[in-house]
Scaffold this motif. Structure first.
Motif, PDB file in Angstrom:
ATOM      1  N   UNK A   1     -66.161 -38.187 -32.496  1.00 57.91           N
ATOM      2  CA  UNK A   1     -65.937 -36.850 -31.944  1.00 57.91           C
ATOM      3  C   UNK A   1     -65.853 -36.940 -30.431  1.00 57.91           C
ATOM      4  N   UNK A   2     -64.967 -36.159 -29.818  1.00 58.17           N
ATOM      5  CA  UNK A   2     -64.788 -36.177 -28.379  1.00 58.17           C
ATOM      6  C   UNK A   2     -64.658 -34.749 -27.871  1.00 58.17           C
ATOM      7  N   UNK A   3     -65.590 -34.352 -26.960  1.00 56.10           N
ATOM      8  CA  UNK A   3     -65.550 -33.030 -26.340  1.00 56.10           C
ATOM      9  C   UNK A   3     -65.482 -31.896 -27.362  1.00 56.10           C
ATOM     10  N   UNK A   4     -66.266 -32.027 -28.424  1.00 56.88           N
ATOM     11  CA  UNK A   4     -66.295 -30.972 -29.420  1.00 56.88           C
ATOM     12  C   UNK A   4     -65.081 -30.908 -30.313  1.00 56.88           C
ATOM     13  N   UNK A   5     -64.247 -31.948 -30.295  1.00 53.51           N
ATOM     14  CA  UNK A   5     -63.060 -32.010 -31.156  1.00 53.51           C
ATOM     15  C   UNK A   5     -63.163 -33.227 -32.071  1.00 53.51           C
ATOM     16  N   UNK A   6     -62.783 -33.075 -33.313  1.00 51.71           N
ATOM     17  CA  UNK A   6     -62.672 -34.229 -34.188  1.00 51.71           C
ATOM     18  C   UNK A   6     -61.649 -33.949 -35.276  1.00 51.71           C
ATOM     19  N   UNK A   7     -61.268 -35.010 -35.964  1.00 52.14           N
ATOM     20  CA  UNK A   7     -60.229 -34.919 -37.001  1.00 52.14           C
ATOM     21  C   UNK A   7     -60.820 -35.142 -38.386  1.00 52.14           C
ATOM     22  N   UNK A   8     -60.237 -34.446 -39.346  1.00 56.25           N
ATOM     23  CA  UNK A   8     -60.416 -34.779 -40.756  1.00 56.25           C
ATOM     24  C   UNK A   8     -59.083 -35.342 -41.239  1.00 56.25           C
ATOM     25  N   UNK A   9     -59.094 -36.556 -41.734  1.00 58.41           N
ATOM     26  CA  UNK A   9     -57.870 -37.190 -42.213  1.00 58.41           C
ATOM     27  C   UNK A   9     -57.869 -37.197 -43.735  1.00 58.41           C
ATOM     28  N   UNK A  10     -56.891 -36.501 -44.325  1.00 61.57           N
ATOM     29  CA  UNK A  10     -56.763 -36.425 -45.780  1.00 61.57           C
ATOM     30  C   UNK A  10     -55.957 -37.630 -46.256  1.00 61.57           C
ATOM     31  N   UNK A  11     -56.581 -38.460 -47.088  1.00 59.38           N
ATOM     32  CA  UNK A  11     -55.935 -39.681 -47.568  1.00 59.38           C
ATOM     33  C   UNK A  11     -55.834 -39.632 -49.092  1.00 59.38           C
ATOM     34  N   UNK A  12     -54.621 -39.542 -49.626  1.00 62.08           N
ATOM     35  CA  UNK A  12     -54.478 -39.510 -51.088  1.00 62.08           C
ATOM     36  C   UNK A  12     -54.825 -40.858 -51.710  1.00 62.08           C
ATOM     37  N   UNK A  13     -55.284 -40.800 -52.943  1.00 61.91           N
ATOM     38  CA  UNK A  13     -55.616 -42.008 -53.694  1.00 61.91           C
ATOM     39  C   UNK A  13     -54.492 -42.295 -54.687  1.00 61.91           C
ATOM     40  N   UNK A  14     -54.126 -43.549 -54.794  1.00 60.21           N
ATOM     41  CA  UNK A  14     -53.056 -43.899 -55.733  1.00 60.21           C
ATOM     42  C   UNK A  14     -51.703 -43.407 -55.250  1.00 60.21           C
ATOM     43  N   UNK A  15     -50.889 -42.912 -56.203  1.00 64.54           N
ATOM     44  CA  UNK A  15     -49.529 -42.477 -55.909  1.00 64.54           C
ATOM     45  C   UNK A  15     -49.302 -41.048 -56.381  1.00 64.54           C
ATOM     46  N   UNK A  16     -48.294 -40.407 -55.786  1.00 62.36           N
ATOM     47  CA  UNK A  16     -47.796 -39.156 -56.344  1.00 62.36           C
ATOM     48  C   UNK A  16     -46.996 -39.484 -57.600  1.00 62.36           C
ATOM     49  N   UNK A  17     -47.393 -38.908 -58.723  1.00 60.22           N
ATOM     50  CA  UNK A  17     -46.681 -39.148 -59.977  1.00 60.22           C
ATOM     51  C   UNK A  17     -45.513 -38.178 -60.116  1.00 60.22           C
ATOM     52  N   UNK A  18     -44.606 -38.499 -61.014  1.00 60.43           N
ATOM     53  CA  UNK A  18     -43.524 -37.589 -61.369  1.00 60.43           C
ATOM     54  C   UNK A  18     -43.531 -37.429 -62.893  1.00 60.43           C
ATOM     55  N   UNK A  19     -42.993 -36.328 -63.348  1.00 57.47           N
ATOM     56  CA  UNK A  19     -42.980 -36.010 -64.775  1.00 57.47           C
ATOM     57  C   UNK A  19     -41.564 -36.100 -65.305  1.00 57.47           C
ATOM     58  N   UNK A  20     -41.403 -36.799 -66.399  1.00 58.44           N
ATOM     59  CA  UNK A  20     -40.070 -36.990 -66.980  1.00 58.44           C
ATOM     60  C   UNK A  20     -40.210 -37.261 -68.476  1.00 58.44           C
ATOM     61  N   UNK A  21     -39.212 -36.844 -69.225  1.00 59.68           N
ATOM     62  CA  UNK A  21     -39.207 -37.161 -70.655  1.00 59.68           C
ATOM     63  C   UNK A  21     -38.949 -38.655 -70.819  1.00 59.68           C
ATOM     64  N   UNK A  22     -39.840 -39.312 -71.516  1.00 59.96           N
ATOM     65  CA  UNK A  22     -39.693 -40.745 -71.765  1.00 59.96           C
ATOM     66  C   UNK A  22     -38.939 -40.939 -73.077  1.00 59.96           C
ATOM     67  N   UNK A  23     -37.792 -41.597 -73.056  1.00 62.96           N
ATOM     68  CA  UNK A  23     -37.031 -41.818 -74.304  1.00 62.96           C
ATOM     69  C   UNK A  23     -37.797 -42.617 -75.345  1.00 62.96           C
ATOM     70  N   UNK A  24     -38.669 -43.499 -74.909  1.00 61.52           N
ATOM     71  CA  UNK A  24     -39.436 -44.297 -75.860  1.00 61.52           C
ATOM     72  C   UNK A  24     -40.561 -43.478 -76.493  1.00 61.52           C
ATOM     73  N   UNK A  25     -41.306 -42.747 -75.665  1.00 60.01           N
ATOM     74  CA  UNK A  25     -42.409 -41.929 -76.173  1.00 60.01           C
ATOM     75  C   UNK A  25     -41.909 -40.625 -76.804  1.00 60.01           C
ATOM     76  N   UNK A  26     -40.680 -40.227 -76.440  1.00 62.91           N
ATOM     77  CA  UNK A  26     -40.019 -39.028 -76.965  1.00 62.91           C
ATOM     78  C   UNK A  26     -40.703 -37.728 -76.559  1.00 62.91           C
ATOM     79  N   UNK A  27     -41.521 -37.776 -75.505  1.00 63.78           N
ATOM     80  CA  UNK A  27     -42.144 -36.578 -74.938  1.00 63.78           C
ATOM     81  C   UNK A  27     -42.220 -36.770 -73.422  1.00 63.78           C
ATOM     82  N   UNK A  28     -42.553 -35.685 -72.724  1.00 64.51           N
ATOM     83  CA  UNK A  28     -42.738 -35.801 -71.279  1.00 64.51           C
ATOM     84  C   UNK A  28     -43.981 -36.626 -70.975  1.00 64.51           C
ATOM     85  N   UNK A  29     -43.836 -37.527 -70.013  1.00 68.42           N
ATOM     86  CA  UNK A  29     -44.947 -38.361 -69.581  1.00 68.42           C
ATOM     87  C   UNK A  29     -44.970 -38.430 -68.058  1.00 68.42           C
TER      88      UNK A  29
END
Length: 210
Positions: A1-29
């Protein structure tokens, strides 16, 4: 902290996933980055894809990063990252929402995250502090989720802090907004510790909410 100021850093864990119909599973995954790029070179042009894999099987889907880009327009270091499956680059591409939008990718759930930065409960010698919320990657997370997580308080308790002018520069209507850029606000620590009833400590909050 410096002069009454500080940061909060948001760090995601892993990856952002995406949703898609899987032809093998035959449903959205959910699909996650496999950790590999596909690079196709044709003379002086390149095609680059980030390879995603179904969470349940080996079916893959390629997310287009560059199409027919001239090698002269690609930084040599970036080119090497693609060729050698640099995991930091895989992560950067996975959180590049403009790339996902270009591919008409449907987003999965917001990734879990942690927040690096000073804990307000350890700053008893400071009157008012200014906190800047920054993002390692711009994940779509609501402000209320950040505040309840870092302050270890319930939603109603955070709302009460705003109404009592303990949390400054934030209105109740902003709590449900998903942040798209860094945000700054002030926290009146003197009033924070003088509340009646007092705010819960982190240990008390998590004990009560198990």
């Amino acid at each position: 902290m410096k002069n009454g100021h500080f940061n909060w850093l948001v760090k995601p864990l892993g990856y952002q996933s995406i949703t898609k119909r899987c032809p093998t599973c035959e449903v959205k995954k959910l699909f996650y980055p496999s950790g590999c790029f596909r690079v196709n070179a044709q003379k002086k042009t390149l095609d680059v894809w980030n390879i995603y894999k179904c969470e349940k099987c080996d079916y893959t889907w390629n997310i287009d990063i560059f199409s027919r880009i001239n090698t002269n327009k690609l930084a040599p270091e970036l080119h090497e990252h693609f060729l050698h499956n640099n995991l930091d680059q895989v992560r950067r591409c996975a959180y590049d929402y403009s790339i996902l939008k270009k591919n008409s990718a449907e987003l999965g759930p917001t990734p879990e995250f942690h927040i690096e930065g000073p804990d307000p409960y350890a700053l008893s010698n400071t009157a008012t502090v200014q906190i800047q919320v920054l993002f390692e990657h711009p994940i779509p997370v609501r402000l209320i989720n950040l505040l309840t997580r870092k302050l270890s308080l319930s939603r109603s308790a955070v709302l009460r802090l705003i109404e009592q002018k303990v949390i400054l520069d934030i209105t109740p209507g902003e709590l449900n907004k998903k942040l798209k850029r860094p945000l700054s606000f002030r926290l009146d620590l003197e009033r924070f510790y003088q509340l009646d009833p007092p705010v819960s400590s982190p240990v008390e909050y998590y004990t009560q909410n198990q």
